[in-house]
Design an enzyme around this catalytic site. Sequence first.
Site, PDB file in Angstrom:
ATOM      1  N   CYS A  64       0.783  -1.234   0.000  1.00 46.93           N
ATOM      2  CA  CYS A  64       0.000   0.000   0.000  1.00 46.93           C
ATOM      3  C   CYS A  64       0.818   1.288   0.000  1.00 46.93           C
ATOM      4  CB  CYS A  64      -0.968   0.062   1.171  1.00 46.93           C
ATOM      5  SG  CYS A  64      -1.974  -1.419   1.312  1.00 46.93           S
ATOM      6  N   GLY A  74       1.309  -0.837  -4.566  1.00 52.84           N
ATOM      7  CA  GLY A  74       0.092  -1.642  -4.542  1.00 52.84           C
ATOM      8  C   GLY A  74      -0.645  -1.530  -5.854  1.00 52.84           C
ATOM      9  N   ASN A 113      -1.438   2.240   5.312  1.00 53.10           N
ATOM     10  CA  ASN A 113      -0.316   1.427   4.837  1.00 53.10           C
ATOM     11  C   ASN A 113       0.279   0.739   6.057  1.00 53.10           C
ATOM     12  OD1 ASN A 113       3.064   2.232   3.668  1.00 53.10           O
ATOM     13  ND2 ASN A 113       2.005   0.285   3.666  1.00 53.10           N
ATOM     14  N   GLY A 114       0.247  -0.594   6.070  1.00 54.93           N
ATOM     15  CA  GLY A 114       0.816  -1.319   7.203  1.00 54.93           C
ATOM     16  C   GLY A 114      -0.027  -2.525   7.537  1.00 54.93           C
ATOM     17  N   TYR A 120      14.304  -2.786  -1.421  1.00 53.11           N
ATOM     18  CA  TYR A 120      13.415  -3.146  -2.525  1.00 53.11           C
ATOM     19  C   TYR A 120      12.154  -2.295  -2.654  1.00 53.11           C
ATOM     20  CZ  TYR A 120       9.806  -5.835  -4.928  1.00 53.11           C
ATOM     21  OH  TYR A 120       8.787  -6.212  -5.744  1.00 53.11           O
ATOM     22  N   ASP A 137      18.011  -8.220  -5.453  1.00 54.47           N
ATOM     23  CA  ASP A 137      17.820  -7.593  -4.143  1.00 54.47           C
ATOM     24  C   ASP A 137      17.574  -8.603  -3.024  1.00 54.47           C
ATOM     25  OD1 ASP A 137      14.791  -8.013  -4.110  1.00 54.47           O
ATOM     26  OD2 ASP A 137      15.052  -6.824  -5.915  1.00 54.47           O
ATOM     27  N   CYS A 174      13.724  -1.912  11.482  1.00 57.05           N
ATOM     28  CA  CYS A 174      13.182  -3.251  11.654  1.00 57.05           C
ATOM     29  C   CYS A 174      13.939  -4.135  10.669  1.00 57.05           C
ATOM     30  CB  CYS A 174      11.696  -3.296  11.334  1.00 57.05           C
ATOM     31  SG  CYS A 174      11.064  -5.001  11.344  1.00 57.05           S
TER      32      CYS A 174
HETATM   33  S1  SF4 Z   1      12.210  -5.364   7.791  1.00 53.88           S
HETATM   34 FE1  SF4 Z   1      10.485  -5.619   9.215  1.00 53.88          FE
HETATM   35  S2  SF4 Z   1       8.817  -4.453   8.291  1.00 53.88           S
HETATM   36 FE2  SF4 Z   1      10.361  -4.763   6.694  1.00 53.88          FE
HETATM   37  S3  SF4 Z   1       9.759  -6.607   5.567  1.00 53.88           S
HETATM   38 FE3  SF4 Z   1      11.177  -7.244   7.188  1.00 53.88          FE
HETATM   39  S4  SF4 Z   1       9.886  -7.788   8.969  1.00 53.88           S
HETATM   40 FE4  SF4 Z   1       8.629  -6.566   7.527  1.00 53.88          FE
END
Ligand code: SF4
Length: 489
Positions: free
Chosen positions: A7, A34, A108-109, A266, A370, A457
């Site tokens: 999204c 998306g 988005n999420g 990516y 990637d 993350c």
């Molecule tokens: S880095 Fe975190 S938010 Fe991004 S795709 Fe991987 S698990 Fe999902």
Amino acid sequence: MEAKEACGVFAVYAPGRVVSHLTFDGLYALQHRGQESAGMAVSDGEAIMVMKDMGLVAKVFDEQKLSALRGSMAIGHTRYSTAGSSDWQHAQPVFRGVGRAGFALAHNGNLTNTKELGERAGILPGLVSSDSDLVAEMMGMAYPSGDAERTRAEESGDLERVLGEVLPLVEGAFSFVLLDTERIIGVRDPNGFRPLCLGRLDATDELETGWVLASESPALDVIGATFIRELEPGEMVVIDANGVRSERPFAADRVDPRLCIFEFVYFARPDTTLYGNEVHGARRRMGQLLASQRPVAADLVMGVPDSGVPAAEGYALASGIPYGQGLVKNRYIGRTFIAPTQAERANGVRRKLNPLRENIAGKRLVVVDDSIVRGTTTRALVKMLREAGAAEVHLRISSPPFKWPCYYGIDTPDRSKLLAAIKSPEEITEYLNVDSLEYLSLEHLVKAIDAPGAGFCAACLTGEYPVAVPVAIGDHDVVEGATSATARS
Ligand code: SF4
């Protein structure tokens, strides 16, 4: 990459401008995030009109439809399904007709505590169609009930008040844009998993200053807006006739910046600015560092279009091996077909990519991509290159092994289908039929992004989930051994 984006959101507040056309252009620039459905909600200050449908932005909207969407503020959405299946009722924005004219929301999420939220709000299973719909329903329930005595001024703050009540309850990944008849609002979750940025449309002799919110900065560029800044994790920005105001609706101890590291690898466009840097530069640096990890004698470095290309350029630069094109991509493929099985997915490679035989035949190739998720398309790609006459194929991946499912807004298969989770590097080398294989280390990935002190993350690479995840979402597998994942059933 075989995982799908999840999204793109856009919002504009621009008195005097034709915002439906601006929103169309913004969504068009976010189409890569998306391709299943697109929609927008537009307000003229009195009412809200929502138009959404399945398909690409240019299929959903035409001149006639855009002209019918009158008003000076709008939000828009392009969707790839993560929670909820792919059909019309999941298209966004979602709308609730509460108060004077209601509100619309685009997301988005992916939320991680939907079960608790639904139970807490007493929402019966099946009543809402997605996590975004759940938030809209909770907000609708929190709205003051219709009271003819309330003045417009009294009702004016409802959307913000309701958000103040609902947002602190919501967990997971969310960049929201919302609109009522007087304002647009942008919210980024306390971890800032998904991007959201603010831009300005400068005033002219005839027009006031306008404001824009977008998942990625190129959506600002295409409508002539100036990039101002990225919203901070945990920030809510309210834009109305008084300008731009920043609020902090979340407890300070929840704020922990964790922008998705795969936005750099990516998902994001190369011309997007994230953590202050253009993504293209980060991808080139990924390739440069990858070249230093496992040097190999070769004749040609080539990238897998599109997101493998900047890293391949970087690899060639650092290694001194000539860079060249080895594959041509059909630019018009879009998501014109859906490939539910491994075999169909592998066939999809031929529809999308075709080898340049004269460039490949007899050459020792370094092929830069990637990521590898299932491995099905990579395997088909290597087969295609070998059939085109490649003498050797040395595969270089500009991210670490993808071993864990994403629960924060990216559609990934369960662990049992993630190649790096089920096979050793030696087994993967054999399965893909490559002469050598090397992944970029996490340390080098972070170095390439070059945002000192920034938080990421990287749960799909490390299994360390920054926000507790449910045991199962949809067809995802149990998260075995994830160090900070909490089973919630
Ligand atoms: S880095 Fe975190 S938010 Fe991004 S795709 Fe991987 S698990 Fe999902």
